[in-house]
Design a protein around this motif. Structure first.
Motif, short mmCIF file in Angstrom:
data_model
loop_
_atom_site.label_atom_id
_atom_site.label_comp_id
_atom_site.label_asym_id
_atom_site.label_seq_id
_atom_site.Cartn_x
_atom_site.Cartn_y
_atom_site.Cartn_z
N MET A 1 -24.22 -7.55 52.79
CA MET A 1 -24.20 -6.96 51.45
C MET A 1 -22.86 -7.24 50.75
SD MET A 1 -23.60 -2.89 51.99
CE MET A 1 -22.53 -2.83 50.56
N LYS A 2 -22.22 -8.35 51.16
CA LYS A 2 -20.91 -8.71 50.63
C LYS A 2 -20.92 -8.81 49.10
CE LYS A 2 -18.57 -12.06 52.63
NZ LYS A 2 -18.12 -13.43 53.02
N THR A 3 -21.94 -9.45 48.54
CA THR A 3 -21.95 -9.66 47.10
C THR A 3 -22.09 -8.34 46.35
OG1 THR A 3 -22.90 -11.86 47.38
CG2 THR A 3 -23.05 -10.88 45.19
N LEU A 4 -22.91 -7.45 46.85
CA LEU A 4 -23.03 -6.13 46.24
C LEU A 4 -21.69 -5.42 46.27
CD1 LEU A 4 -24.64 -3.88 44.94
CD2 LEU A 4 -25.41 -3.18 47.22
N GLY A 5 -20.96 -5.58 47.35
CA GLY A 5 -19.62 -5.00 47.44
C GLY A 5 -18.69 -5.56 46.37
N TYR A 6 -18.75 -6.87 46.14
CA TYR A 6 -17.94 -7.47 45.08
C TYR A 6 -18.30 -6.88 43.72
CZ TYR A 6 -16.44 -11.19 48.30
OH TYR A 6 -15.88 -11.90 49.34
N CYS A 7 -19.59 -6.67 43.49
CA CYS A 7 -20.02 -6.10 42.22
C CYS A 7 -19.45 -4.70 42.02
CB CYS A 7 -21.55 -6.04 42.15
SG CYS A 7 -22.36 -7.64 41.93
N LEU A 8 -19.49 -3.88 43.05
CA LEU A 8 -18.97 -2.52 42.96
C LEU A 8 -17.46 -2.53 42.74
CD1 LEU A 8 -21.06 -0.89 45.82
CD2 LEU A 8 -21.38 -0.56 43.38
N ASP A 9 -16.78 -3.52 43.31
CA ASP A 9 -15.34 -3.65 43.09
C ASP A 9 -15.02 -4.10 41.67
OD1 ASP A 9 -14.61 -2.92 45.66
OD2 ASP A 9 -14.45 -4.99 46.39
N ALA A 10 -15.82 -5.05 41.16
CA ALA A 10 -15.47 -5.73 39.91
C ALA A 10 -15.96 -5.01 38.66
CB ALA A 10 -16.04 -7.15 39.93
N VAL A 11 -16.91 -4.10 38.80
CA VAL A 11 -17.41 -3.40 37.62
C VAL A 11 -16.44 -2.30 37.22
CG1 VAL A 11 -18.76 -1.57 38.80
CG2 VAL A 11 -19.56 -2.50 36.61
N ARG A 12 -16.36 -2.03 35.93
CA ARG A 12 -15.46 -0.97 35.45
C ARG A 12 -16.00 0.40 35.83
NH1 ARG A 12 -17.99 1.78 31.44
NH2 ARG A 12 -19.32 0.64 29.95
N ARG A 13 -15.14 1.40 35.73
CA ARG A 13 -15.60 2.79 35.89
C ARG A 13 -16.67 3.10 34.84
NH1 ARG A 13 -12.99 6.32 39.03
NH2 ARG A 13 -11.18 5.52 40.18
N GLY A 14 -17.73 3.74 35.28
CA GLY A 14 -18.83 4.05 34.37
C GLY A 14 -19.69 2.86 34.01
#
Length: 385
Positions: A285-298
């Motif tokens: 689930m590495k890519t999903l982790g990147y998405c959670l890191d890279a998206v702004r708050r909210g």
């Protein structure tokens, strides 16, 4: 007929089979004129989803109606149609909610509310294992299409197969990835994965009002295709810290929307592969982790890359602390296809510019190997039966 048949892990061949026949009044038989190999087909090819018996693969196809069941009044012999990849009855509880991938009728053996690994699956899919109905797919000369009074759409004569083929799956899937984020206009959208679905999400992001679209991948040829076909900025995650770069490009905040168009088959190190074995996890689930890191708050994360098993260490704390909205799943093609067909007709979007290989069906087994091994700068394969 000739068809591409899955026999086992990385074992496919073009075989001679019996022609399909009308089995219910709502069936049609199509002579396939164009079909494509999808990244999702590789999940079966690589043994990530179990399929114990032979099956004709392929859920992206279109063709000419050859036979029409007695219950189908909207089509006639000779019509050229494009077919959504989900198989849906059109009338059940979920179909009435435009949730056709959750059709209660099209997968009677394995359907249920659980969404589990081996039971309680969603509605039927073409060429996508017994767990999703056991329907033979369209990488063949002919295919049976159930519920033809609901799914197939007649293609206007002025459109070529190449212009219309990707309405079956990858364009509606890319469109869903953006539609779920409900853009207001002016958002920064980052798409992780510059394969066919990712590039379609990029095209959809522009149409739906994004002010900036960024593609992330680890392969230069796919990044080049994203630039060429979708006019986006790109980041090579094998050469730089993609999350840090995204934050730098967005004033430190992160993107408004991040799309996971990779799923469980993201690139893994040997250590990550070993941990996957220990945890009984398929892929990462590495890519999903990147998405959670890279998206702004909210912000919003949408997931159209496929995940087939549970994953340990899901960052629940991060989702909660950042107030991230997450939505994913299989695209409800029936809901979108008419609008997307109109966009193609109006020349507001071009879909065929990602095709890199167009070959006869007889070469399908070789093309699976090339596509899977990322050889010949292969982005999208179209087969001509």
């Amino acid at each position: 007929m000739k068809a591409l048949v899955f026999h086992g892990k990385k074992d496919v061949s073009v075989d001679q089979l019996e022609d399909p026949r009308i089995e219910t009044p709502r069936d049609t038989i199509l002579q396939v004129t164009s079909t494509a190999i999808c990244g999702s087909d590789l999940h079966i090819y690589n043994g990530l989803f179990p399929q114990p018996t032979d099956m004709v693969l392929g859920h992206e196809f279109m063709g000419i109606v050859q036979e029409v069941g007695a219950g189908v009044s909207n089509l006639k012999k000779g019509d050229r149609v494009v077919v959504p990849f989900p198989i849906a009855c059109g009338h059940c509880h979920f179909c009435s909610m435009d949730l056709h991938t959750h059709c209660e009728q099209s997968n009677p053996e394995h359907y249920g509310p659980e969404g589990g690994l081996l039971k309680g699956k969603g509605g039927g899919l073409f060429g996508y294992t017994d767990l999703y109905g056991g329907y033979n797919g369209g990488q063949a000369e002919y295919v049976r299409v159930p519920y033809s009074d609901v799914g197939p759409r007649v293609v206007p004569e002025n459109l070529t197969d190449d212009q219309a083929l990707f309405l079956t799956d990858i364009f509606p899937t890319g469109w869903a990835a953006i539609d779920w984020a409900q853009l207001k206009g002016g958002e920064v959208v980052v798409v992780f994965g510059c394969g066919p679905v990712g590039i379609m999400a990029m095209k959809a992001a522009w149409i739906q009002g994004a002010s900036r679209v960024i593609g992330v991948d680890i392969l230069d040829y796919r990044l080049e295709m994203a630039k060429k076909a979708a006019n986006v900025e790109t980041i090579n995650a094998s050469k730089t810290d993609a999350v840090d770069q995204i934050r730098q490009m967005t004033g430190g905040y992160g993107a408004d929307v991040c799309v996971d168009a990779v799923g469980m088959e993201a690139d893994r190190s040997l250590i990550e592969k070993a941990l996957g074995v220990v945890r009984a996890e398929v892929g990462t689930m590495k890519t999903l982790g990147y998405c959670l890191d890279a998206v702004r708050r909210g912000g919003v994360v949408t997931v159209v890359g496929v995940y087939g098993t549970p994953f340990d260490n899901f960052p629940l704390h991060q989702w909660f602390d950042k107030g991230i909205q997450i939505k994913g799943g299989q695209a409800t093609v029936h809901k979108y296809i008419d609008h997307l067909l109109s966009l193609v007709q109006q020349e507001k979007v071009v879909l065929q510019d990602i095709i890199t290989h167009q070959v006869p069906l007889a070469e399908a087994a070789r093309m699976y190997e090339i596509f899977n091994n990322k050889e010949e700068e292969c982005v999208k394969v179209v087969l001509k039966p």
